[in-house]
Write a protein that holds these residues in place. Structure first.
Motif, short mmCIF file in Angstrom:
data_model
loop_
_atom_site.label_atom_id
_atom_site.label_comp_id
_atom_site.label_asym_id
_atom_site.label_seq_id
_atom_site.Cartn_x
_atom_site.Cartn_y
_atom_site.Cartn_z
N TYR A 133 -8.54 -8.91 7.71
CA TYR A 133 -7.56 -9.97 7.54
C TYR A 133 -6.16 -9.39 7.38
O TYR A 133 -5.94 -8.43 6.63
CB TYR A 133 -7.88 -10.85 6.31
N PRO A 164 -8.02 -1.31 -7.65
CA PRO A 164 -6.65 -1.29 -8.17
C PRO A 164 -5.89 -2.56 -7.81
O PRO A 164 -6.26 -3.29 -6.91
CB PRO A 164 -6.03 -0.07 -7.51
N SER A 165 -4.85 -2.79 -8.55
CA SER A 165 -4.01 -3.95 -8.34
C SER A 165 -3.39 -3.92 -6.94
O SER A 165 -2.86 -2.90 -6.51
CB SER A 165 -2.89 -3.96 -9.39
N GLY A 166 -3.50 -5.02 -6.25
CA GLY A 166 -2.87 -5.12 -4.93
C GLY A 166 -3.76 -4.66 -3.81
O GLY A 166 -3.35 -4.58 -2.66
N THR A 218 -8.14 -10.60 -4.63
CA THR A 218 -7.87 -12.03 -4.56
C THR A 218 -7.95 -12.52 -3.12
O THR A 218 -8.54 -13.57 -2.83
CB THR A 218 -6.49 -12.33 -5.16
N HIS A 236 -9.98 -6.32 -14.35
CA HIS A 236 -9.46 -4.96 -14.37
C HIS A 236 -10.07 -4.13 -15.48
O HIS A 236 -9.64 -3.02 -15.73
CB HIS A 236 -7.93 -4.97 -14.51
N LEU A 286 -12.71 -1.92 -16.66
CA LEU A 286 -13.76 -1.06 -16.10
C LEU A 286 -15.05 -1.12 -16.93
O LEU A 286 -16.14 -1.32 -16.39
CB LEU A 286 -13.24 0.39 -16.04
N GLU A 308 -7.70 1.89 -2.61
CA GLU A 308 -6.46 1.73 -1.84
C GLU A 308 -6.57 2.32 -0.44
O GLU A 308 -7.12 3.42 -0.28
CB GLU A 308 -5.31 2.38 -2.60
N PHE A 362 -13.05 4.45 -6.82
CA PHE A 362 -11.79 3.75 -7.05
C PHE A 362 -10.62 4.35 -6.27
O PHE A 362 -10.31 5.50 -6.35
CB PHE A 362 -11.55 3.79 -8.57
N SER A 393 0.51 -9.65 -5.20
CA SER A 393 -0.72 -9.89 -5.97
C SER A 393 -0.31 -10.06 -7.44
O SER A 393 0.81 -9.73 -7.83
CB SER A 393 -1.67 -8.72 -5.82
N GLY A 440 -1.07 -8.48 -10.17
CA GLY A 440 -0.67 -7.25 -10.83
C GLY A 440 0.70 -6.78 -10.34
O GLY A 440 1.52 -6.28 -11.12
N GLN A 441 0.93 -6.97 -9.05
CA GLN A 441 2.24 -6.58 -8.52
C GLN A 441 3.34 -7.46 -9.13
O GLN A 441 4.43 -6.98 -9.44
CB GLN A 441 2.25 -6.73 -6.99
N ARG A 450 4.14 -6.20 -12.63
CA ARG A 450 4.92 -4.96 -12.63
C ARG A 450 6.36 -5.20 -12.21
O ARG A 450 7.30 -4.66 -12.80
CB ARG A 450 4.27 -3.94 -11.70
N ALA A 454 -1.06 -7.53 -18.00
CA ALA A 454 -2.44 -8.01 -18.12
C ALA A 454 -3.22 -7.95 -16.81
O ALA A 454 -4.43 -7.78 -16.81
CB ALA A 454 -2.46 -9.45 -18.64
N ASN A 455 -2.57 -8.07 -15.68
CA ASN A 455 -3.28 -8.14 -14.42
C ASN A 455 -3.18 -6.86 -13.60
O ASN A 455 -3.38 -6.87 -12.39
CB ASN A 455 -2.78 -9.34 -13.61
N VAL A 456 -2.85 -5.77 -14.29
CA VAL A 456 -2.75 -4.48 -13.61
C VAL A 456 -4.00 -3.66 -13.95
O VAL A 456 -4.54 -3.79 -15.04
CB VAL A 456 -1.47 -3.76 -14.08
N ASP A 457 -4.41 -2.84 -13.01
CA ASP A 457 -5.62 -2.05 -13.31
C ASP A 457 -5.34 -0.99 -14.36
O ASP A 457 -4.21 -0.56 -14.56
CB ASP A 457 -6.16 -1.42 -12.02
N GLU A 458 -6.39 -0.57 -15.04
CA GLU A 458 -6.22 0.27 -16.23
C GLU A 458 -5.58 1.61 -15.94
O GLU A 458 -4.74 2.08 -16.71
CB GLU A 458 -7.59 0.47 -16.90
N LEU A 506 -3.47 2.51 -13.56
CA LEU A 506 -2.04 2.38 -13.31
C LEU A 506 -1.32 2.00 -14.61
O LEU A 506 -0.23 2.48 -14.91
CB LEU A 506 -1.81 1.33 -12.22
#
Ligand SMILES: Nc1ncnc2c1ncn2[C@@H]1O[C@H](COP(=O)(O)OP(=O)(O)OP(=O)(O)O)[C@@H](O)[C@H]1O
Ligand SMILES: Nc1ncnc2c1ncn2[C@@H]1O[C@H](COP(=O)(O)OP(=O)(O)OP(=O)(O)O)[C@@H](O)[C@H]1O
Ligand SMILES: [Mg+2]
Ligand SMILES: [Mg+2]
Lengths: 230, 301, 255, 255, 230
Positions: free
Chosen positions: A10, A38-40, A44, A176, A178, A193, A230, E121, E123-124, E127, E148-152, E154
């Motif tokens: 996508y 990881p974030s981003g 979602t 997030h 773990l 990533e 990860f 996203s 988390g982005q 940040r 809160a929405n960022v991975d641990e 990072l």
């Protein structure tokens, strides 16, 4: 009951790089599964694709045996014109009143049922929202950071209660945390990533249930496995 | 550069004014005049004072009211010898031969307009009270009359009157007009006015203007010039069908120049005085304004 | 609040009056063009009582007309909020009717309804409803995703709920527009009376206009201003009440 | 889109016409009350060309008037958005002026400005600006907390920024209202021409009314409808363009 | 530089029970301090009170030596009319361009500077929002679940970087992640639910900095201490 993905790709319009590129995985239901990364990275996006593409012809996403897929996330709101308690009553299907009451107790929301949604703390909002979904008919419920603003102790209780109360349903838990994922989830899809070129992995979580005792060794091993992917 | 403000829209009943500009009467007199349409909101007397206009057309009631409020206005010429404000009614209804025949009729009047003043005077003369007739307020559309809800309806005889008569005749209905002046009520209508200051500072200019204008009117009212006049009118009033315009012109002639011997523009001082008296009786002005002293007329210059 | 509205109106009115009188003075105009203070006062004394009752008469139609407008605007707005064929058809219809100035439609209305109370009401609400409609459309066409998602996902979304959610989330916008539309309804009623009726302040203004009675018009404007200020002030108070009743108590906002 | 608008208008118009003719038939009204088909057609043929040009003339003033209205509405709306004394004063002023029907103000406007293009423009924009103002006020008075917090906390908030944030967050509401206000501007211009001008379709309608020429009025309504549909269609397209230009691409919405 | 609270009490209007009742604590700045506690206990309320009551006469909250207190939270948004990168440029004070660049790298936001805020996203978004605040002048920055929405992984990098880059500033970190709070914070105010009648406690965290090595024993002890207070 299975959620499968075969070469899903996508790309957002106006974007050059694909968020999800040739993703393949398969997880079995029922149970508490997870998407981690990881974030981003595209968690979602993947969740929304599952919901929106499921019933489309030649979709890359297959969900045999799953009719209703619900997607919940942590920024939803309840309407403000009446108390959260009365909203819950409204959306509670007939015959599920006992379940509702039980969930309210587990979620520790009894004291705020008279308040409007805007008056709740963030964690209370998260919980109030999630309860609504749990009262509905569904086969797969995606929880996209649905409990992100709840404290860990309560979150653990909630997860264990959900697992006990809905043994026949499938959940896709996006978080997030773990430790939590490693402890309570069964199949964990770890996305990494794109720059790392590792692709995606499936890791088996510990899938602990109510009254569990932590096996430190295997738990650490699972955590390590996820961290590696990860 | 002069501005001349009419009382109402361009149509056949201002043929003389149109002709004066279109056929170069003003130009021939060395004047540069712009003729402008009027409306209730665009009042010639106001504009004279504000300097937006130099000459204008106003009805007698406007002039008298303005004098009552201290405006400096004078009458140069009286265009209508017979007031075009009349009432139309269907011929299948009994003819109004005496004022008493008004009794029991359903009569339209424009509340606040001078047709109200005229009708009230007529009713008073006939000794009829509010209960003897039915009065209804009218607006700009004729539906109540056309639908026979109101049976005596006020119109300007030479413009709307012609149109209505024409519309009805197409459905095979004939009409009568009820003319107040036949019953002794001579309420003066449109006249040419200017400010007293204008007369004092530029008497020559006023004279030249009036002469040019009145000669244009003479020409316009001459049946021999009909084709030419209609052509000029058509340039300004494009929407009215030709045959209607022709009938309107004929009707206008009878009001402006009811008799060959009458010079266009002469002032009927008696009628003006009567108008003032009527307005005084109807409490439309605070006191007498001495209208006679403000009537100059074509001869007075 | 109400008191403030009224004296602010008085300031506005006086400013306008002083401006007019200033022009009169500067250009040396007669009472006919711009009435002087004494004429204004005497006219005021003479017509005051009658005009006040006229304005109240007009107000009664206004209130009626506004209620109808609000109902129409919400009906059309709710029907026209979708970008479907039917939705856009309703919108086109509502828009086109608005583009027709009332002066052009009035004859048709009179033919259909006669010149009684009904025409007056219809014209008043036609003038008032359109701006309301625009706001309702603006509000109703924008989804509130974070609230609506749940209801859509679980198949619970009904149009009533959708409308309720969007109205609630835009409550203060809607109350502003509704309270403000009172002035439109008033203006609409006056216009209707001006062209059609035999009662109300619009009718009185017409007579004053025919008689070049600017002092009378100024008196009428005075009463219109006072009454509309009071009416609108009341509507605004009502709006506040609705907001506090319906929506969450706002007192708890710390930042 | 544009094409759809036009044929939807044609449907509306025909429905109206058929309704009128139906009434004529049912009540047995003669041609002078409601014109018959043949009279309508012949009138159409006679005045068509002239009316079309008149409507274009009117449209040119409309566009001007709408631009002025939008500017006025935003100015007043931005000044009046605060609940301060000055803000509420400006609002009271704007509201009261609106409550005065244009027919009452027209004589005063003519006294002040004469009867040129300026009066016509002023009247047109006075009719159009108020509904816009209400929407602008509604939008501008509601804070967007989650965006504004940062700027307030760090002392960076300027009124321009506040206005920009609120306008942007309500972009689709505002574009709906602005595009919709085109019809108001058109109606306003027609009314202005009706009272003031010696050109434009409003002037022609006045003449037709004066001659009790309902067929002519129907023709005028036809052209007004066509032209306003086209104009509004163009505005809406423009609104979409602005929205896609200014705001984030929406293509990425997955749910 | 100190943040002090002497018998603070706050009750929301329309509510009977006080969210914060006779709260007393004192924490020293500069440094990375925390407020910790179960969801709904009043952390956000406390943070907002600190901001809004600081400069009020006879306030129960004292913050000597701290002029500017900023409050950031995880649901803030940036305006949508231009890219997030250009918004950052706009709010970056002159002379801090280098800092901005450094923060962007640490926060891993370089790839999304051209996107609009709504395209990021969660988390982005967190940040991006936090960076804005770090670029401003402040003495105390409250981070209410700002990450809160960022991975641990990072999040850990970000916290360590903030501690290194802003040694002279005070931070009040509100989070539900026990380990993180125990590891990286200095003074931890633990609020516990009123029903438990425990009141509030101050706990000393490990306050690790960049390049730290985890001392398992003392770390576990800290965690336990917090859990006890909780
Ligand atoms: N509407 C959109 N248009 C363009 N790009 C988008 C859009 N939504 C998300 N993205 C991009 O797609 C990538 C994945 O986003 P997504 O929200 O799926 O991440 P995520 O894994 O859920 O992250 P987080 O844990 O921070 O929520 C991100 O880089 C984001 O910037
Ligand atoms: N505006 C308000 N009006 C009334 N009560 C409120 C309001 N805001 C919050 N509360 C109540 O005050 C309590 C504390 O809320 P607060 O947001 O401070 O909690 P918190 O510790 O930040 O929780 P979380 O970790 O879930 O964000 C909650 O029980 C909440 O329901
Ligand atoms: Mg996400
Ligand atoms: Mg909180």
């Amino acid at each position: 009951m299975r959620l499968e993905c075969n070469g899903l790709k996508y790309t957002y319009p106006e974007s050059e790089v694909a968020v999800i590129d040739n993703l393949c995985f398969s997880m079995a239901g029922p149970g508490f599964n997870a998407v981690f990364g990881p974030s981003g990275v595209g968690k979602t996006s993947l969740a929304k694709l599952v919901v929106s593409q499921k019933d489309q012809p030649d979709s890359r996403i297959l969900a045999p045996g799953m009719e209703t897929i619900l997607y919940s996330y942590n920024q939803e709101r309840l309407p403000g014109w009446s108390s959260t308690g009365s909203h819950l009553d409204k959306v509670c299907p007939a015959g599920k009143e006992a379940l509702k009451q039980e969930l309210i107790n587990i979620f520790k929301l009894a004291p705020v049922l008279d308040a409007r949604f805007a008056q709740l703390s963030m964690g209370q909002q998260n919980r109030m929202n999630l309860i609504r979904y749990l009262l509905q008919e569904f086969d797969l419920l995606i929880m996209d950071e649905s409990l992100a603003n709840v404290d860990e102790a309560l979150r653990e209780n909630i997860i264990l209660a959900i697992k006990a109360l809905f043994p026949k349903k499938m959940f896709l838990y996006i978080s997030h945390n773990l430790m939590e994922v490693a402890k309570f989830c069964k199949d964990i899809l770890v996305l990494s990533e794109p720059v790392k070129q590792k692709g995606s992995f499936m890791v088996k979580g510990r899938d602990y249930c109510q009254g569990y005792t932590l096996d430190k060794r295997s738990f650490d091993a699972t955590m390590l496995e996820i961290m590696d992917a990860f | 550069k002069l501005n001349y403000r009419l009382k109402w829209l361009f149509n056949t009943s201002v043929a003389g004014d149109i002709l004066a500009a279109d056929q170069g009467y003003f130009k021939a007199a060395g004047l540069d005049v712009t003729v402008k349409e009027g409306s209730p909101e665009k009042n010639a007397i106001n504009e004279l004072e504000l300097g937006y206009a130099d000459f204008g057309v106003a009805s007698a009631d406007q002039v008298i009211r303005a004098l009552d409020k201290g405006a400096d206005v004078v009458v140069l010429a009286q265009l209508f010898q017979v007031n075009p404000m009349q009432w139309i009614y269907r011929a299948d209804r009994p003819e109004i031969k005496m004022l008493e025949d008004l009794k029991g009729r359903h009569i339209g009047i424009t509340f606040g307009g001078n047709d109200e003043t005229i009708m009230r005077t007529l009713l008073a003369r006939a000794g009829l009270g509010e209960k003897d007739v039915r009065l209804s307020g009218v607006r700009f559309d004729f539906t109540p009359f056309l639908k026979k809800k109101v049976d005596v309806w006020p119109v300007y005889k030479n413009s709307q009157g012609v149109i209505l008569a024409d519309q009805l005749s197409r459905e095979g209905e004939a009409v009568y007009f009820f003319n107040p002046s036949q019953f002794g009520v001579n309420f003066v209508a449109n006249s040419i006015v200017t400010s007293g200051k204008m007369i004092q500072t530029h008497p020559e200019r006023v004279k030249i203007f009036l002469k040019a204008l009145l000669s244009a009117w003479e020409a316009a009212m001459d049946p021999l010039n009909e084709a030419q006049v209609l052509a000029s009118v058509k340039k300004k009033d494009t929407q009215t069908p030709d045959d209607i315009q022709q009938k309107q012109l004929a009707a206008t002639r009878q009001l402006i120049k009811p008799d060959k011997g009458i010079r266009i523009g002469v002032i009927d001082v008696g009628a003006w005085k009567q108008t003032e008296t009527i307005m005084l009786n109807e409490h439309q002005i605070k006191g007498p304004v001495g209208i006679a002293s403000r009537l100059i007329g074509p001869e007075g210059l | 609040m109400l008191f403030r509205r009224i004296y602010q109106f008085l300031i506005v009115y006086c400013l306008g009056l002083v401006g007019l009188l200033g022009i009169k003075q500067a250009l040396g105009l007669s009472d006919y063009v711009i009435p002087g203070v004494s004429l204004i006062l005497s006219t005021f004394g003479r017509v005051s009582g009658g005009y006040f009752l006229d304005v109240l008469n007009t107000l009664s139609v206004t209130i009626f007309g506004q209620i109808i407008s609000i109902a129409m605007a919400f009906t059309v707005g709710i029907l026209g909020r979708k970008s479907s064929w039917a939705g856009s058809f309703i919108k086109v219809m509502a828009y086109n009717i608005q583009a027709y100035p009332i002066v052009a439609l009035a004859p048709i209305i009179f033919i259909l309804l006669g010149d009684g109370f009904l025409s007056r009401l219809l014209i008043a609400s036609m003038i008032c409803y359109f701006p309301l409609l625009l706001s309702v459309l603006g509000v109703m066409a924008v989804p509130v995703k974070d609230i609506e998602h749940f209801y859509i996902a679980t198949g619970r979304m009904r149009w009533q709920l959708e409308v309720k959610i969007r109205a609630f989330e835009n409550l203060s916008k809607l109350t502003t527009v509704i309270a403000g539309s009172a002035t439109l309804a008033m203006a609409g009623t006056i216009v209707a009376e001006f062209i059609a009726a035999n009662a109300g302040i619009g009718y009185s203004i017409r007579i004053a206009l025919y008689q070049s009675d600017l002092a009378g018009i100024l008196t009428a404007l005075f009463y219109i201003g006072i009454i509309i200020s009071v009416y609108q002030g009341m509507l605004e108070t009502l709006g506040e009440l609705v907001k506090t009743k319906w929506s969450a108590p706002k007192g708890g906002e710390l930042l």
